[in-house]
Scaffold this motif. Structure first.
Motif, PDB file in Angstrom:
ATOM      1  N   ASP A  38      49.377  90.008  40.226  1.00 14.50           N
ATOM      2  CA  ASP A  38      49.749  90.664  38.944  1.00 14.50           C
ATOM      3  C   ASP A  38      51.068  89.997  38.660  1.00 14.50           C
ATOM      4  OD1 ASP A  38      49.805  92.670  36.890  1.00 14.50           O
ATOM      5  OD2 ASP A  38      51.354  93.826  38.162  1.00 14.50           O
ATOM      6  N   GLN A  39      52.003  89.964  39.783  1.00 10.54           N
ATOM      7  CA  GLN A  39      53.359  89.763  39.449  1.00 10.54           C
ATOM      8  C   GLN A  39      53.471  88.375  39.081  1.00 10.54           C
ATOM      9  OE1 GLN A  39      54.871  91.228  43.475  1.00 10.54           O
ATOM     10  NE2 GLN A  39      56.092  92.783  42.337  1.00 10.54           N
ATOM     11  N   VAL A  95      48.648  96.813  33.899  1.00  7.17           N
ATOM     12  CA  VAL A  95      47.972  96.900  35.250  1.00  7.17           C
ATOM     13  C   VAL A  95      47.441  98.377  35.422  1.00  7.17           C
ATOM     14  CG1 VAL A  95      50.176  97.471  36.392  1.00  7.17           C
ATOM     15  CG2 VAL A  95      48.292  96.510  37.740  1.00  7.17           C
ATOM     16  N   ARG A 119      54.783 100.073  39.020  1.00  8.91           N
ATOM     17  CA  ARG A 119      55.334  99.451  40.262  1.00  8.91           C
ATOM     18  C   ARG A 119      54.432  99.602  41.398  1.00  8.91           C
ATOM     19  NH1 ARG A 119      61.305  99.731  41.805  1.00  8.91           N
ATOM     20  NH2 ARG A 119      61.344  98.444  39.640  1.00  8.91           N
ATOM     21  N   GLN A 129      51.119  97.265  41.373  1.00  9.08           N
ATOM     22  CA  GLN A 129      51.472  95.821  41.303  1.00  9.08           C
ATOM     23  C   GLN A 129      50.833  95.209  42.580  1.00  9.08           C
ATOM     24  OE1 GLN A 129      55.534  95.543  40.131  1.00  9.08           O
ATOM     25  NE2 GLN A 129      55.200  96.033  38.087  1.00  9.08           N
TER      26      GLN A 129
END
Length: 244
Positions: free
Chosen positions: A59-60, A38, A52, A55
């Motif tokens: 994306d997760q 990402v 993190r 995100q």
């Protein structure tokens, strides 16, 4: 150019068939290397040193899907430490055992008390060499690691070991140094790149960092999905492989 498909909600009735879109090629006889990253729209690979902050829900969703589809998660030790990696816990494709985390490290500098060893249902594989300090090798072996001593940590050595184990659906989650080595070795079959709708600024690096002078690897766009929040989920295949 592949069509842009609106994805909302992720995995919803109106969205694309994600499992089919991201499926590995059938009947693989050798490792197929998929890399997942990402990045922000201005090219940052992290916020405050971790991914993190970039995100998004889509994306997760893809992150979880890719882990379910793979045989093994390949990651560099620096990324495993920075992201506080835990082990694999959820079943992989076809309901089989969770894919192991395979960590690449020349120094075996991994904390035996970290989540990589304590928060997992599958022993992590540590890909290293006999040149690593013996005390560290012993400590991670005692913590449950499946330690593989290779003749080198080049892409050819790494993929030969995964091939020997029958782990052909490879998901590389970084970091940039490992990705750069795979690019330089011509070993990247597919790149899944999430572009987060964030301008991060700062001093964060890029998703790939490799040796100077390495030839670029040509990739073709194989898929593109747009989420309602502006997230782009891009999938590129190496130019000499068919799109799928």
């Amino acid at each position: 150019m592949a069509p842009v498909i609106t994805l909302w909600p992720p995995g919803g009735e109106d969205g694309p068939d994600l499992a089919a879109a991201y499926a590995y090629p059938d009947e693989l006889a050798a490792p197929f290397v998929r890399v997942n990253f990402v990045a922000s729209v201005d090219g940052a690979v992290s916020v405050d040193g971790r991914s993190r902050g970039l995100q998004t829900p889509a994306d997760q969703e893809i992150f979880r899907l890719l882990r379910r589809l793979c045989d093994v998660v390949l990651v560099g030790a620096g990324t495993a430490r920075a992201e506080d990696y835990g082990g694999a816990r959820k079943p992989g494709h076809a309901g089989v055992a969770p894919p192991p985390i395979a960590v690449v490290t020349g120094s075996a500098d991994l904390d035996p008390a970290s989540r990589l060893f304590t928060d997992t249902t599958v022993a992590p594989i540590v890909l290293t060499t006999a040149a690593a300090p013996e005390q560290r090798l012993a400590a991670i072996a005692d913590a449950g690691a499946d330690v593989a001593l290779l003749d080198g940590l080049t892409p050819a050595h790494l993929l030969a070991e995964l091939d020997r184990r029958g782990l052909h659906r490879v998901l590389c989650e970084g970091g940039p140094g490992l990705f750069g080595d795979l690019v330089a070795g011509g070993a990247v079959d597919e790149l899944c790149l999430t572009v987060a709708p964030i301008a991060a600024g700062g001093t964060a690096g890029r998703i790939s960092r490799g040796p100077a002078g390495a030839p670029p690897q040509q990739l073709d766009l194989a898929g593109a999905i747009r989420d309602h929040d502006g997230t782009l989920l891009l999938r590129y295949r190496r130019a000499d492989r068919p799109n799928g």
